[in-house]
Design an enzyme around this catalytic site. Structure first.
Site, PDB file in Angstrom:
ATOM      1  CG  HIS A  50      -2.117   1.001   1.264  1.00 39.25           C
ATOM      2  ND1 HIS A  50      -1.826   2.242   1.439  1.00 39.25           N
ATOM      3  CD2 HIS A  50      -3.090   1.202   0.714  1.00 39.25           C
ATOM      4  CE1 HIS A  50      -2.951   3.063   1.146  1.00 39.25           C
ATOM      5  NE2 HIS A  50      -3.742   2.046   0.980  1.00 39.25           N
TER       6      HIS A  50
ATOM      7  CD  GLU B 290      -2.473   4.905   3.727  1.00 39.05           C
ATOM      8  OE1 GLU B 290      -2.887   4.129   4.263  1.00 39.05           O
ATOM      9  OE2 GLU B 290      -3.339   5.757   3.031  1.00 39.05           O
TER      10      GLU B 290
HETATM   11  P1  13P Z   1      -9.769   6.358   0.264  1.00 38.79           P
HETATM   12  O1  13P Z   1     -10.907   5.596  -0.134  1.00 38.79           O
HETATM   13  O2  13P Z   1      -9.966   6.831   1.976  1.00 38.79           O
HETATM   14  O3  13P Z   1      -9.116   7.484  -0.527  1.00 38.79           O
HETATM   15  O4  13P Z   1      -8.302   5.220   0.555  1.00 38.79           O
HETATM   16  C1  13P Z   1      -8.203   4.307  -0.554  1.00 38.79           C
HETATM   17  C2  13P Z   1      -7.157   3.613   0.182  1.00 38.79           C
HETATM   18  O5  13P Z   1      -5.865   3.857   0.322  1.00 38.79           O
HETATM   19  C3  13P Z   1      -7.684   2.092   0.049  1.00 38.79           C
HETATM   20  O6  13P Z   1      -6.495   1.375   0.354  1.00 38.79           O
END
Ligand code: 13P
Length: 253
Positions: free
Chosen positions: A97, A99
């Protein structure tokens, strides 16, 4: 038809009690997804067993981890191994991901190792890829995403590749309320499928589910999921509201 997937990514949200209620509220809607539909909840580690037991009677509902360590086992305090997830019956795990790539400096090489560990443990990786805003602004998104896929997935054989789900999440659309347009999503998904076709042939590429992620909401899900190469979504914020995620599940084609 390829599997169409609505995947919730709770990230680091919800207490145990809130998570239990959220799942309960979604299950109460008694959705009965079609055979080619699947609903996945990527929940924090401490909730995996609770979530798995709550969905155990629903054939098209599954639970996913949000991460695992890239080594098999050992002295890695605080980490969770693929074989631990397997030992509690988890069938999916997010990998790479944005992040995690950004805040935990995960490299393509580590992600390739995670993919291998998960596959050895019969867990389907949901491999995340996507470009940051400056890359999109300089129109280099195709090369960027192609490199991410090649670096972490192209060591796999064609047979093994069939056990991968890909999630395209443009970083500029995550949590920003700014969704990629349907055309932008379709264009990238078609590009990813062409990259897979070049390496593995169309028979394999046509079977791989490619999810879109980034500000998916009930108001845009039908249109985005309706695109030819978009096979559902990986949803952050809107997956934390039962009514919203229920509508997103209903938007699967
Ligand atoms: P949002 O739907 O909050 O934009 O996040 C997307 C996401 O990172 C799912 O893994």
């Amino acid at each position: 038809m390829r599997k169409q997937i609505a995947a919730a990514n709770w990230k680091m949200n919800c207490t145990y009690q809130q998570g239990e209620k959220l799942l309960d509220d979604i299950l109460k809607a008694d959705l009965k997804p079609a055979l080619h539909h699947e609903v996945i909840f990527a929940v924090p580690f401490p909730y995996l067993i609770m979530a798995k037991s709550l969905v155990s009677d629903e054939s098209s509902f599954n639970i996913s981890a949000q991460n695992c360590h890239h080594k098999k086992s050992g002295a890695y305090t605080g980490e969770v191994a693929g074989e631990m997830l397997h030992s509690i019956g988890i069938k999916y795990c997010l990998v790479g991901h944005s992040e995690r790539r950004e805040y935990f400096q995960e490299t393509s090489q580590q992600l390739a190792e995670k993919i291998d560990i998960l596959l050895e443990n019969h867990i389907t990786p949901i491999f995340c890829c996507g470009e940051p805003l400056p890359v999109r602004e300089s129109n280099n998104q195709n090369t960027h995403v192609e490199a991410q896929i090649k670096e972490s997935l192209f060591h796999l054989s064609a047979d093994t590749m069939l056990n991968i789900v890909i999630a395209y999440e443009p970083i500029w659309a995550i949590g920003t309320g700014k969704t990629a347009s349907t055309a932008q999503a379709q264009e990238m998904h078609a590009h990813i499928r062409s990259v897979l076709t070049a390496k593995y042939g169309s028979e394999v590429a046509e079977q791989i589910s490619i999810l879109y992620g980034g500000s998916v909401k009930p108001s845009n899900a039908v249109e985005i999921f309706g695109s030819k190469d978009v096979d559902g979504g990986l949803v952050g914020g809107a997956s934390l509201v039962a009514a919203d995620f229920i509508d997103i599940i209903k938007a699967l084609k």
